[in-house]
Every structure is written in C-alpha cells, then in structure tokens.
Design an enzyme around this catalytic site. Structure first.
Site, PDB file in Angstrom:
ATOM      1  N   ASN A 209      65.533  31.524  57.865  1.00 55.12           N
ATOM      2  CA  ASN A 209      65.784  32.132  56.550  1.00 55.12           C
ATOM      3  C   ASN A 209      67.233  32.614  56.489  1.00 55.12           C
ATOM      4  O   ASN A 209      67.991  32.415  57.432  1.00 55.12           O
ATOM      5  CB  ASN A 209      64.804  33.281  56.301  1.00 55.12           C
ATOM      6  CG  ASN A 209      64.905  34.329  57.392  1.00 55.12           C
ATOM      7  OD1 ASN A 209      65.927  34.984  57.548  1.00 55.12           O
ATOM      8  ND2 ASN A 209      63.833  34.475  58.172  1.00 55.12           N
ATOM      9  N   ASP A 278      56.961  33.991  59.065  1.00 53.58           N
ATOM     10  CA  ASP A 278      55.510  34.215  59.007  1.00 53.58           C
ATOM     11  C   ASP A 278      54.747  32.997  59.523  1.00 53.58           C
ATOM     12  O   ASP A 278      53.580  33.099  59.886  1.00 53.58           O
ATOM     13  CB  ASP A 278      55.085  34.480  57.558  1.00 53.58           C
ATOM     14  CG  ASP A 278      55.580  35.849  57.087  1.00 53.58           C
ATOM     15  OD1 ASP A 278      55.498  36.795  57.890  1.00 53.58           O
ATOM     16  OD2 ASP A 278      56.061  35.953  55.944  1.00 53.58           O
ATOM     17  N   LYS A 288      63.254  14.170  69.121  1.00 48.82           N
ATOM     18  CA  LYS A 288      63.641  14.205  67.711  1.00 48.82           C
ATOM     19  C   LYS A 288      62.689  13.324  66.873  1.00 48.82           C
ATOM     20  O   LYS A 288      62.466  12.164  67.226  1.00 48.82           O
ATOM     21  CB  LYS A 288      65.086  13.699  67.575  1.00 48.82           C
ATOM     22  CG  LYS A 288      65.612  13.800  66.181  1.00 48.82           C
ATOM     23  CD  LYS A 288      67.031  13.286  66.100  1.00 48.82           C
ATOM     24  CE  LYS A 288      67.421  13.127  64.647  1.00 48.82           C
ATOM     25  NZ  LYS A 288      68.671  12.415  64.482  1.00 48.82           N
ATOM     26  N   PHE A 322      60.976  46.992  57.015  1.00 45.43           N
ATOM     27  CA  PHE A 322      61.709  46.635  55.808  1.00 45.43           C
ATOM     28  C   PHE A 322      60.820  45.692  55.006  1.00 45.43           C
ATOM     29  O   PHE A 322      59.922  45.052  55.570  1.00 45.43           O
ATOM     30  CB  PHE A 322      63.028  45.916  56.161  1.00 45.43           C
ATOM     31  CG  PHE A 322      64.181  46.859  56.350  1.00 45.43           C
ATOM     32  CD1 PHE A 322      64.245  47.665  57.470  1.00 45.43           C
ATOM     33  CD2 PHE A 322      65.205  46.932  55.414  1.00 45.43           C
ATOM     34  CE1 PHE A 322      65.314  48.537  57.659  1.00 45.43           C
ATOM     35  CE2 PHE A 322      66.281  47.796  55.586  1.00 45.43           C
ATOM     36  CZ  PHE A 322      66.335  48.603  56.708  1.00 45.43           C
ATOM     37  N   LYS A 336      52.388  47.321  52.101  1.00 50.10           N
ATOM     38  CA  LYS A 336      52.799  47.042  53.490  1.00 50.10           C
ATOM     39  C   LYS A 336      52.757  48.311  54.338  1.00 50.10           C
ATOM     40  O   LYS A 336      52.378  48.291  55.507  1.00 50.10           O
ATOM     41  CB  LYS A 336      54.204  46.435  53.538  1.00 50.10           C
ATOM     42  CG  LYS A 336      54.184  44.947  53.260  1.00 50.10           C
ATOM     43  CD  LYS A 336      55.549  44.302  53.202  1.00 50.10           C
ATOM     44  CE  LYS A 336      55.371  42.856  52.746  1.00 50.10           C
ATOM     45  NZ  LYS A 336      56.563  42.189  52.336  1.00 50.10           N
ATOM     46  N   LYS A 340      50.231  47.913  57.423  1.00 46.46           N
ATOM     47  CA  LYS A 340      50.858  47.774  58.737  1.00 46.46           C
ATOM     48  C   LYS A 340      50.920  49.103  59.474  1.00 46.46           C
ATOM     49  O   LYS A 340      51.516  49.196  60.545  1.00 46.46           O
ATOM     50  CB  LYS A 340      52.252  47.154  58.588  1.00 46.46           C
ATOM     51  CG  LYS A 340      52.228  45.800  57.850  1.00 46.46           C
ATOM     52  CD  LYS A 340      53.449  44.958  58.129  1.00 46.46           C
ATOM     53  CE  LYS A 340      53.442  43.676  57.305  1.00 46.46           C
ATOM     54  NZ  LYS A 340      54.305  42.629  57.810  1.00 46.46           N
TER      55      LYS A 340
HETATM   56  O1  PMT Z   1      70.137  40.411  57.631  1.00 53.20           O
HETATM   57  P1  PMT Z   1      70.761  40.633  56.259  1.00 53.20           P
HETATM   58  O2  PMT Z   1      71.436  39.390  55.734  1.00 53.20           O
HETATM   59  O3  PMT Z   1      71.643  41.852  56.228  1.00 53.20           O
HETATM   60  O4  PMT Z   1      69.565  40.918  55.230  1.00 53.20           O
HETATM   61  C1  PMT Z   1      68.797  42.081  55.340  1.00 53.20           C
HETATM   62  C2  PMT Z   1      67.302  41.819  55.036  1.00 53.20           C
HETATM   63  C3  PMT Z   1      67.119  41.415  53.582  1.00 53.20           C
HETATM   64  C4  PMT Z   1      66.751  40.709  55.945  1.00 53.20           C
HETATM   65  C5  PMT Z   1      66.562  43.169  55.356  1.00 53.20           C
HETATM   66  O5  PMT Z   1      67.069  44.181  54.532  1.00 53.20           O
HETATM   67  C6  PMT Z   1      65.070  43.048  55.144  1.00 53.20           C
HETATM   68  O6  PMT Z   1      64.545  43.215  54.062  1.00 53.20           O
HETATM   69  N1  PMT Z   1      64.330  42.726  56.246  1.00 53.20           N
HETATM   70  C7  PMT Z   1      62.893  42.458  56.225  1.00 53.20           C
HETATM   71  C8  PMT Z   1      62.671  41.077  55.714  1.00 53.20           C
HETATM   72  C9  PMT Z   1      61.233  40.673  55.804  1.00 53.20           C
HETATM   73  O7  PMT Z   1      60.896  39.888  56.629  1.00 53.20           O
HETATM   74  O8  PMT Z   1      60.417  41.297  55.014  1.00 53.20           O
HETATM   75  P2  PMT Z   1      58.823  40.997  54.974  1.00 53.20           P
HETATM   76  O9  PMT Z   1      58.392  41.647  53.721  1.00 53.20           O
HETATM   77  O10 PMT Z   1      58.557  39.540  55.150  1.00 53.20           O
HETATM   78  O11 PMT Z   1      58.237  41.730  56.248  1.00 53.20           O
HETATM   79  C10 PMT Z   1      57.882  43.115  56.219  1.00 53.20           C
HETATM   80  C11 PMT Z   1      58.099  43.755  57.570  1.00 53.20           C
HETATM   81  O12 PMT Z   1      57.242  43.116  58.544  1.00 53.20           O
HETATM   82  C12 PMT Z   1      59.506  43.627  58.103  1.00 53.20           C
HETATM   83  O13 PMT Z   1      59.833  44.855  58.740  1.00 53.20           O
HETATM   84  C13 PMT Z   1      59.419  42.501  59.121  1.00 53.20           C
HETATM   85  O14 PMT Z   1      60.351  42.693  60.202  1.00 53.20           O
HETATM   86  C14 PMT Z   1      57.982  42.636  59.634  1.00 53.20           C
HETATM   87  N2  PMT Z   1      57.398  41.367  60.068  1.00 53.20           N
HETATM   88  C15 PMT Z   1      57.247  40.327  59.215  1.00 53.20           C
HETATM   89  C16 PMT Z   1      56.651  39.154  59.669  1.00 53.20           C
HETATM   90  C17 PMT Z   1      56.239  39.080  61.022  1.00 53.20           C
HETATM   91  N3  PMT Z   1      55.679  37.962  61.495  1.00 53.20           N
HETATM   92  N4  PMT Z   1      56.411  40.109  61.836  1.00 53.20           N
HETATM   93  C18 PMT Z   1      56.993  41.255  61.388  1.00 53.20           C
HETATM   94  O15 PMT Z   1      57.156  42.221  62.143  1.00 53.20           O
END
Ligand code: PMT
Length: 401
Positions: A209, A278, A288, A322, A336, A340
């Site tokens: 991403n 995810d 490949k 986040f 969330k 979580k």
């Molecule tokens: O890196 P930059 O370019 O500065 O951008 C910053 C950002 C936009 C990436 C950052 O501010 C941000 O929003 N990070 C979280 C992005 C994200 O994956 O959000 P989510 O809504 O998909 O996940 C929610 C939370 O679960 C996050 O804390 C994530 O780390 C966590 N997660 C998600 C999926 C997974 N398999 N395991 C996780 O722990």
C-alpha cells in the site's frame, strides 16, 4: 526558560560561523550558561574573542591548552554539558564523529560527551547530498545523535538549495522545547510500528500500500524525545531512523506480528501506525509467474490482525491503533476501538488533501474509551506526533498506569 542549563556549542569552520555568534547571544539571553569550542577552521572566520564576549566564558580550541590544571579540559567540558550542539557542522566534523575520530578539541570532546548531541549541518547543497555525507549522517542518526536539518535558500557558494544553517531563533526554540518538555516517558518502553507491509506473490511481485512510514517514524521520534526506550518496527521504507530509536525492519504482516510479539511483554505503550496488509496471496510461487493468455486471478487469505491480537493479550500496556478511513470515519474508528480492545484509535480521513498516506502533514481525530474524542488541525506529522503522544501520556498518567 533556559536558566541554569549548560550548553556546549561546538563551532566548526564555515561561513555560517557568524550565525553561531547570534546563537550564543540568543541562548545566553534566554539564561543558558554557554561554553564554546572552536575548530581551527572556525577560527579563520571569527576570532575566539567574539564568542568569549558573547558567552562570558573562556573559549576552547586547543586540546593541549589546559586552562585549569586540576581537570582535563575536553573531559571536563563533556561532563559539564546538559546539551551539546554542533553548529555549524561541516561535512568534515560529521565524518570524523561518524568514524570515531578525535583529533582536535571539538572531536575529542564530542567523543567524551554523554549528554545529548545535536548537529546542525551547514554546507554546499552537493556536499550535503554526497553519498559519503549521507552515510555518515545515517550512522550518527543510528548512534542516537539528533540532527537539526539545514534549511533551503541562497548559499554562500552561490547555489540555491538545502544547506543553510538553521536560523539561531529556530535552534533556540528547539533547545527551549527540549528543556521545557519533561522527560515524561523516561523509564518506559514504547513500541511503534510504521510503514507498509509487503505480501509476496512470487520472487518479483508483492501486494502493498501507499504508506511511506512518515507518521509512524514521527511517533517514534516523539516517544524518544520524551525519553522512552523506543523500538520502531518498520516495514520497507526509505526513511532514516530517528535519533535514539532502535529500528527493526520487517517485510510481511507475519514478520511484523513476530517482531511485535517479541517486544510486547515488557512494553508500556504500543503504537500501531503501520498499514498492515489484511490479505496475502494464498500461494507463494517459488518462481516468477509467467503470463498467460486471458485474465488471471489471485486467491487471497487473511493475515493475522496484530492489533486485535495485542488487544486480547494486553495487561498494563496502553494500546494505540490508527485507522485509515475513506468514509464514516468516526463510526469505523469507534468500532475499531471496541473490537480490537484498543485504548485509543487515531483516525485519519485519507481522502482529505495533505492528510494520510505519504504527505508530510496529517489531520486526525483521536478516540478513547469513555467517549473521549479530540480533533487536531492539519499539522506537520512530527508536530502532530508530539501533541498526540503528550496528550495520551498525560491522560494515562492521570489514570495512574
Ligand atoms: O506512513 P504514512 O505515509 O505517513 O501514512 C500514515 C498512515 C495513513 C498509514 C497512518 O496514519 C495510518 O492511518 N495507519 C493505519 C493504517 C491502517 O492500516 O488502518 P486500518 O484501519 O486498516 O487498521 C487499523 C489498525 O489495525 C491499525 O493500527 C493497523 O496497524 C492495525 N492492523 C491492521 C491490519 C492487520 N492485519 N493488523 C493490524 O494490526
């Protein structure tokens, strides 16, 4: 603000030495006790007497000129300082320190210093961009030294670009900030995840991403500035490690999960800024994949949700996630927080301009248990990280964690 703070200013040779004189003046006016060491080249630009008058202290430049026979000057100065600033720092002095060379009063003192060292480089734009200088700066970053980035503008050599010593007012402001911020996280361990993950399809392709790591790296820097032992678990990004931070690189969501598990038990705060995939390809091809006629499809399977896992395992830890959302930001963030079992969710609407992925700024709302909610204006990610962390730490201190 700086009363009784002892600042040791190391001045190396460049035209920006004149700004170092103004810096001594500003720091002294703010109440700091400033002592100055000069390299031989610095003395070609400004005489020691100028710094002596501005600082009201002796100026040091000769390792063998021991003004006080009861001490060894460079060790004594190193021990005396609460903060050491090298300004202007030439490519030469940066290179020497990165390689452990101590061959004059400035470099021997820097090697002996245990106080935080800040380096404010000033040089020609191409010198600053030279791979050797970049390597040395990275080395010093890794050694825990903090840099005050040069600004852009007209350089004495006639070029326009990055290389100007930061203005004395700005450096004084940073020094003020350093001393006025209590070391709120001293003795605490903070784990931060940052950047994207890569989920391999075959040896040359992967799913990922747009995360650049900037927000997570800013959170790690803010934690280190507050005195925390800071572990930064980073996906593949090209940012330098912030000063005073231990960085562990990982690639996939599974790697990140394992690294977080290793650091989790004795941590106090875990900040999950990483954009973790995810899904990953169900099959990892050893070779490949060859293109074929017609369409192809990729079967995906879920990765582990690291934040969810930590939410089920957590004891004393404060868990901060986040959320990158494109719609219904508040509803998804709150859900969330609940699902979580996090203590806080920091939500960014990634459709807003200058916010979210890749930008240097971000605009967020933080949600916490008990309907806590606070929005922040658009801010540089580093400043936002400081404000967010301070808010969280102060709230948690009130909760007596
Ligand atoms: O890196 P930059 O370019 O500065 O951008 C910053 C950002 C936009 C990436 C950052 O501010 C941000 O929003 N990070 C979280 C992005 C994200 O994956 O959000 P989510 O809504 O998909 O996940 C929610 C939370 O679960 C996050 O804390 C994530 O780390 C966590 N997660 C998600 C999926 C997974 N398999 N395991 C996780 O722990």
């Amino acid at each position: 603000m700086l009363a009784n703070r002892r600042i040791l200013l190391c001045v190396s040779g460049g035209i920006a030495v004149y700004k170092a004189v103004a810096l001594v003046s500003k720091l002294s006016q703010a109440g700091a006790d400033v002592k100055v060491i000069m390299t031989e080249s610095a003395r070609q630009f400004v005489r020691p007497l100028t710094f002596q008058v501005m600082s009201r202290n002796d100026v040091f430049y000769d390792t063998f000129d021991e003004k006080d026979s009861s001490v060894i000057a460079h060790i004594d100065l190193a021990d005396w300082a609460d903060l050491v600033i090298v300004a202007p720092a030439t490519a030469n002095v940066i290179g020497k320190l990165a390689n452990g060379i101590g061959d004059d009063m400035v470099t021997t003192t820097l090697l002996a210093a245990t106080a935080p060292i800040w380096i404010a480089p000033a040089m020609n734009v191409h010198m600053y961009d030279h791979p050797a200088v970049k390597r040395n700066i990275q080395q010093l970053h890794d050694d825990g030294i903090r840099f005050i980035e040069p600004s852009e503008g007209f350089l004495a050599c006639g070029y326009v670009g990055k290389g100007r010593l930061e203005e004395p007012e700005k450096i004084t402001e940073l020094v003020n900030g350093f001393f006025s911020r209590e070391m709120l996280l001293k003795g605490k361990k903070v784990v931060v995840t940052a950047g994207p993950t890569r989920e391999r399809i075959d040896p040359v392709r992967f799913l990922t991403n747009f995360s650049s790591g900037k927000m997570g790296y800013a959170m790690a820097q803010a934690a280190a500035e507050l005195g925390a032992e800071t572990i930064l678990i980073s996906g593949p990004v090209s940012l330098p490690a912030p000063s005073g931070v231990k960085r562990i690189f990982v690639e996939s969501a599974e790697d990140m999960l394992q690294a977080v598990k290793t650091e989790f038990a004795d941590s106090n705060f875990v900040i999950k800024t990483a954009a973790v995939a995810d899904y990953r390809p169900k099959t990892l091809h050893g070779q490949k994949m060859k293109k074929q006629d017609g369409d192809a499809s990729l079967e995906l399977e879920r990765t582990a949700d690291i934040l969810h896992y930590l939410g089920t395992e957590k004891g004393k830890q404060v868990l901060i996630g986040f959320a990158a959302e494109t719609n219904d930001v508040s509803r998804y963030a709150k859900s969330k927080l609940e699902r979580k079992n996090a203590d806080y969710i920091i939500a960014n609407d990634v459709t807003e301009s200058q916010a979210g992925f890749e930008s240097d700024t971000n605009k967020v709302t933080i949600y916490g248990k008990g309907d806590f909610e606070q929005s922040f204006e658009l801010l540089p990610k580093q400043e936002l990280a400081r404000q967010l962390l301070k808010l969280i730490v102060e709230r948690e201190m009130r909760n007596d964690r």
